[in-house]
Design a protein around this motif. Structure first.
Motif: not given
Length: 200
Positions: A33-38, A40-41, A45-47, A56-58
């Motif tokens: 998970l090398t970047n913020e977008k990955a 957050l995704q 999915k975990s949530l 969405d995570i605001v």
């Protein structure tokens, strides 16, 4: 929503003083998970495994310590809630549309609050204090290791609280669709409609 910065109080919030600070523990992060977008995704999915209505995570901060303000007893003041971990501002389908979640890294005892226009905020360096709409609930305090993280979460909270947590058309449609599949609700609705019909 009533918001204050630096002085003032949220229903006597300053009476307990500021809770003691605690140094954060770094959360483990997978090497892929090398970047913020990955990241957050991955978190989304975990949530969604726990709440499939989360869409969405605001906003997100990797570590906070939660406190409750105890105003009764011989020694009123701030006490740790034994809840530490990442904090999320979540957008959901249906109601409530927005929730604030502190995901406890020690147990399943998370802090989860539905955003409401009657919330009161009091924000200071490294701290967000908020009083929820239920007067029976204790005032909450969140301590952030980095104040810029606190500012970012505060801004997003204020934005959505001032907008009145308004429901979008897709969200309204999803809520109505859910009611349409609720047999108990439909039974009550049909009974009310029959009662409204004029007598023959």
């Amino acid at each position: 929503v009533r918001s204050r910065r630096g002085g003032g109080s949220v229903s006597h919030i300053a009476r307990g003083g500021s809770p003691a600070r605690t140094l954060p523990r770094e959360l483990p992060m997978s090497s892929n998970l090398t970047n913020e977008k990955a990241l957050l995704q991955h978190m989304l999915k975990s949530l969604q495994q726990q709440d499939p209505h989360v869409e969405d995570i605001v906003a997100y901060s990797k570590f906070v310590v939660a406190y409750f303000l105890h105003q009764d007893g011989a020694t009123p003041g701030w006490r740790k809630a034994n809840i530490e971990g990442p904090v999320y501002l979540l957008r959901r389908q249906g109601t409530p549309q927005f929730q604030l979640l502190v995901k406890n890294q020690f147990s399943n005892n998370d802090l989860l609050d539905d955003l409401h226009t009657d919330w009161e905020l009091d924000c200071r360096n490294n701290y967000i204090f908020y009083k929820v709409e239920n007067p029976q609930e204790r005032i909450r305090g969140l301590w952030f290791h980095e104040d810029d993280e606190r500012v970012r979460i505060e801004e997003m909270l204020e934005k959505h609280l001032k907008e009145g947590c308004s429901m979008s058309l897709p969200t309204l449609k999803a809520a109505l669709d859910s009611l349409a599949e609720d047999e108990a609700f439909l039974s009550v609705l049909l009974s009310k409609l029959r009662d409204m019909q004029p007598a023959a």
